[in-house]
Write a protein that holds these residues in place. Structure first.
Motif, PDB file in Angstrom:
ATOM      1  N   SER A   8       0.699  -1.297  -0.054  1.00 45.89           N
ATOM      2  CA  SER A   8       0.116   0.084  -0.053  1.00 45.89           C
ATOM      3  C   SER A   8       0.938   1.206   0.105  1.00 45.89           C
ATOM      4  N   ASP A   9       0.263   2.324  -0.284  1.00 42.07           N
ATOM      5  CA  ASP A   9       1.089   3.488  -0.142  1.00 42.07           C
ATOM      6  C   ASP A   9       1.503   3.758   1.496  1.00 42.07           C
ATOM      7  N   VAL A  10       0.442   3.612   2.513  1.00 44.13           N
ATOM      8  CA  VAL A  10       0.609   4.019   3.681  1.00 44.13           C
ATOM      9  C   VAL A  10       0.260   2.830   4.596  1.00 44.13           C
ATOM     10  N   LEU A  11       1.352   2.541   5.553  1.00 37.31           N
ATOM     11  CA  LEU A  11       1.056   1.309   6.433  1.00 37.31           C
ATOM     12  C   LEU A  11       0.676   2.172   7.953  1.00 37.31           C
ATOM     13  N   VAL A  12      -0.279   2.104   8.534  1.00 35.58           N
ATOM     14  CA  VAL A  12      -0.574   2.585   9.704  1.00 35.58           C
ATOM     15  C   VAL A  12      -0.603   1.193  10.916  1.00 35.58           C
ATOM     16  N   ALA A  18      -5.462   7.848  17.046  1.00 33.31           N
ATOM     17  CA  ALA A  18      -4.418   8.530  16.288  1.00 33.31           C
ATOM     18  C   ALA A  18      -4.170   7.699  15.014  1.00 33.31           C
ATOM     19  N   GLY A  19      -4.362   6.557  15.003  1.00 30.94           N
ATOM     20  CA  GLY A  19      -4.349   5.606  13.810  1.00 30.94           C
ATOM     21  C   GLY A  19      -5.456   5.797  12.871  1.00 30.94           C
ATOM     22  N   LEU A  20      -6.563   6.001  13.438  1.00 29.82           N
ATOM     23  CA  LEU A  20      -7.887   6.154  12.842  1.00 29.82           C
ATOM     24  C   LEU A  20      -7.600   7.483  11.843  1.00 29.82           C
ATOM     25  N   VAL A  21      -7.281   8.412  12.655  1.00 26.86           N
ATOM     26  CA  VAL A  21      -7.520   9.793  12.126  1.00 26.86           C
ATOM     27  C   VAL A  21      -6.247   9.891  11.046  1.00 26.86           C
ATOM     28  N   THR A  22      -5.230   9.135  11.035  1.00 28.07           N
ATOM     29  CA  THR A  22      -4.327   9.127  10.090  1.00 28.07           C
ATOM     30  C   THR A  22      -4.818   8.558   8.938  1.00 28.07           C
ATOM     31  N   ALA A  23      -5.363   7.488   8.973  1.00 32.67           N
ATOM     32  CA  ALA A  23      -5.801   6.595   7.892  1.00 32.67           C
ATOM     33  C   ALA A  23      -7.115   7.405   7.112  1.00 32.67           C
ATOM     34  N   VAL A 205       5.317   4.667   6.563  1.00 36.89           N
ATOM     35  CA  VAL A 205       4.890   3.454   8.038  1.00 36.89           C
ATOM     36  C   VAL A 205       4.454   4.794   9.047  1.00 36.89           C
ATOM     37  N   VAL A 206       3.405   4.626   9.691  1.00 37.35           N
ATOM     38  CA  VAL A 206       2.987   5.346  10.787  1.00 37.35           C
ATOM     39  C   VAL A 206       2.787   4.603  12.016  1.00 37.35           C
ATOM     40  N   LEU A 207       3.332   4.962  13.015  1.00 36.68           N
ATOM     41  CA  LEU A 207       3.258   4.212  14.270  1.00 36.68           C
ATOM     42  C   LEU A 207       2.376   4.839  15.324  1.00 36.68           C
ATOM     43  N   ALA A 208       1.146   3.954  15.535  1.00 40.68           N
ATOM     44  CA  ALA A 208       0.135   4.394  16.419  1.00 40.68           C
ATOM     45  C   ALA A 208      -0.359   3.481  17.344  1.00 40.68           C
ATOM     46  N   MET A 209       0.875   2.852  17.971  1.00 41.17           N
ATOM     47  CA  MET A 209       0.600   1.752  18.758  1.00 41.17           C
ATOM     48  C   MET A 209       0.371   2.027  20.417  1.00 41.17           C
ATOM     49  N   GLY A 210       0.353   3.351  20.531  1.00 42.90           N
ATOM     50  CA  GLY A 210       0.123   3.645  22.192  1.00 42.90           C
ATOM     51  C   GLY A 210       1.513   3.854  22.735  1.00 42.90           C
ATOM     52  N   GLY A 211       1.329   3.834  24.200  1.00 41.67           N
ATOM     53  CA  GLY A 211       2.564   4.130  24.941  1.00 41.67           C
ATOM     54  C   GLY A 211       3.136   2.884  25.600  1.00 41.67           C
TER      55      GLY A 211
END
Length: 539
Positions: A8-12, A18-23, A205-211
């Motif tokens: 894909s173009d973007v992997l979240v 945060a991941g939802l909004v990015t996607a 690649v977008v990291l949105a895995m929490g803390g």
């Protein structure tokens, strides 16, 4: 083991807010997006799906209607002072400034545009013990809680998926990040449904895995040596927020900062229906309750009271001789002030039942008090203090609370009222009176009165523990949410958003949050990442 490939173009990575909004933003720009989440499809949305939904926002229409004159400049002064950010916190300070300058259009307007409203009153939290926190009310409450907002984001995600450009995968755990020539090109994941593996390829690649606060091992490993550490704590995050991806990124040159700064809460209770081992609920401390140590004595010399400094509450509770404390109150106080954080126990706000909400605020939320007394063994009720002391000892399996000590604690507090409120000299009562000057707080806070006043019973004791919640630190990022190295060089192809990035810059809040900065921080860092990705990849 079977291996499949997804390009894909973007992997979240991470299906929280945060991941939802990015996607969403990348899909709206025409990108092909893969969103991979460790949890089940039913829990898409992460912790935001269960959160109460408070947002610290600056100079909004709600504030203006309440004649509050806020500004980004004023908010930034409060933020930097309270969070104790110094000159070395370059990116956190930049993110703090970005937050206060853009929370109105980037968050408030975004929420409204997606069909979600705010309650028509702003609460005043984190005032600071010395008035060094929020200098005026900024805490906006989502009507429908964060659950409704998250559900609207999930709906927006699917609406943006024109042409089937979205690949949405649940129960997938990313265990490796792929990198070639210093450029992140994808990731490798385990499919926990099938036991197979998946190879992801993407230009961004977008990291949105929490803390990291879902892992007690990580919490303890990063706990500052200068601060007291309780023997046990409840988990108010999620076990999947374990810091593993943070360590993988560090191996690629990414820089984790402020890992020891956390936003925990001092008044947790075990969840009556836990979603995972050690799951806790964050009890919003009743202002009028007496906060006691394990012997039934009032903690002091400065009484503990919420709405002023959450960090100070946590440090004081963590320093106690045993890893639990007690709240002593009566039914009158509980009906007016008892509250639990999250969507689950705020039915009237979650389900948008405004008449019932107002009824319970005016006449008491007896329903919630009865529910917790029935469901949780950590909520105790008795007609006499002697009987209550016996129940406290039975729950703790000790003989620490002597009936005469508990009685003396109540008598000493009630003595304040013998000469009338005009000559009361108790710091807790002073702070309650101060809080009640703000009308929304007056609705939720009892007028000071003796604990043993006739008709106020029965007595209630609540056993409390420190509960982990949010990471204030994380991967260092710039204002485009690009992951940075120790020398502030961007790692090409890699972004980080939300709590994983310390809500911006690797620790935008500093040592303390003005509270309510977390959901907006997720939205703003996500939208910044999407703007950068969409501009860089073209349309």
């Amino acid at each position: 083991m079977n291996t499949s490939s997804v390009k894909s173009d973007v992997l979240v990575i991470g299906g929280g807010l945060a991941g939802l909004v990015t996607a969403i933003e990348c899909l709206r720009a025409g990108k092909r997006v893969t969103l991979v989440d460790r949890d089940t499809r039913q829990r898409l949305g992460g912790q935001a799906l269960w959160a109460f939904g408070g947002m610290a926002l600056v100079d909004t229409p709600v504030q203006r209607r309440m004649k509050l004159k806020d500004s980004p400049e004023r908010a930034l002064r409060d933020w930097l002072r309270y969070g104790e950010l110094d000159a070395m916190d370059v990116w956190p300070r930049q993110w703090a400034q970005y937050y206060v300058e853009h929370s109105r259009e980037q968050v408030y307007d975004w929420v409204i545009q997606h069909g979600v409203k705010f309650l028509p009153a702003v609460n005043w939290v984190e005032r600071g013990m010395l008035g060094n926190g929020n200098s005026l009310p900024r805490y906006h409450i989502l009507w429908g809680t964060a659950q409704r907002f998250t559900q609207q984001m999930i709906a927006a995600l699917h609406q943006a998926n024109t042409g089937n450009r979205l690949t949405l995968l649940s129960n997938h755990e990313v265990v490796k990040l792929e990198s070639q020539g210093g450029v992140v090109t994808g990731a490798h994941a385990i499919n926990h449904d099938t036991g197979g593996s998946v190879q992801f390829a993407a230009q961004a690649v977008v990291l949105a895995m929490g803390g990291i606060n879902g892992s007690h091992e990580q919490v303890r490993a990063n706990w500052p040596a200068s601060r007291p550490l309780p023997a046990t704590m409840l988990n108010g995050a999620h076990p999947f927020c374990n810091g593993k991806l943070h360590h993988l990124v560090a191996g690629l040159g990414g820089h984790v900062t402020h890992a020891g700064e956390m936003w925990n809460y001092a008044a947790g209770v075990p969840h009556p229906q836990p979603h995972f081992p050690g799951h806790g609920l964050s009890h919003i401390p009743c202002k009028s309750a007496l906060w006691l140590d394990h012997t039934g004595r009032r903690i002091g010399p400065q009484p503990l009271i919420t709405s002023f400094d959450t960090s100070d509450l946590c440090r004081t509770v963590a320093a106690q001789a045993k890893p639990y404390t007690w709240h002593l109150l009566n039914w009158r106080i509980a009906a007016k002030e008892l509250a639990l954080s999250g969507a689950e126990h705020n039915q009237r706000i979650r389900d948008r039942q405004f008449p019932m909400l107002m009824k319970e605020m005016l006449f008491g939320n007896h329903r919630l008090v009865r529910q917790m007394l029935a469901e949780s063994r950590h909520f105790l009720v008795a007609d006499t203090l002697a009987e209550l002391a016996a129940k406290m000892n039975a729950l703790a399996d000790t003989s620490d609370v002597q009936a005469e000590v508990l009685q003396q604690t109540a008598d000493d507090f009630d003595a304040n009222f013998q000469r009338g409120l005009s000559v009361v000299n108790d710091d807790q009562i002073r702070r309650i009176e101060h809080a009640r000057h703000w009308p929304p707080e007056r609705l939720r806070t009892c007028k000071p009165a003796p604990l043993q006043a006739h008709g106020s019973g029965p007595f209630i004791a609540i056993q409390l523990q420190l509960i982990t919640r949010k990471s204030l630190g994380g991967l260092k990022t710039d204002l485009q949410s690009r992951v940075l190295t120790d020398s502030d060089q961007a790692i090409e192809g890699l972004y980080c958003v939300g709590e994983a990035a310390g809500f911006g810059g690797g620790g935008a809040c500093g040592k303390r949050s003005l509270e309510g900065t977390f959901l907006p921080g997720c939205v703003m860092t996500a939208r910044a990442a999407a703007r950068s990705i969409n501009a860089g990849l073209g349309r």
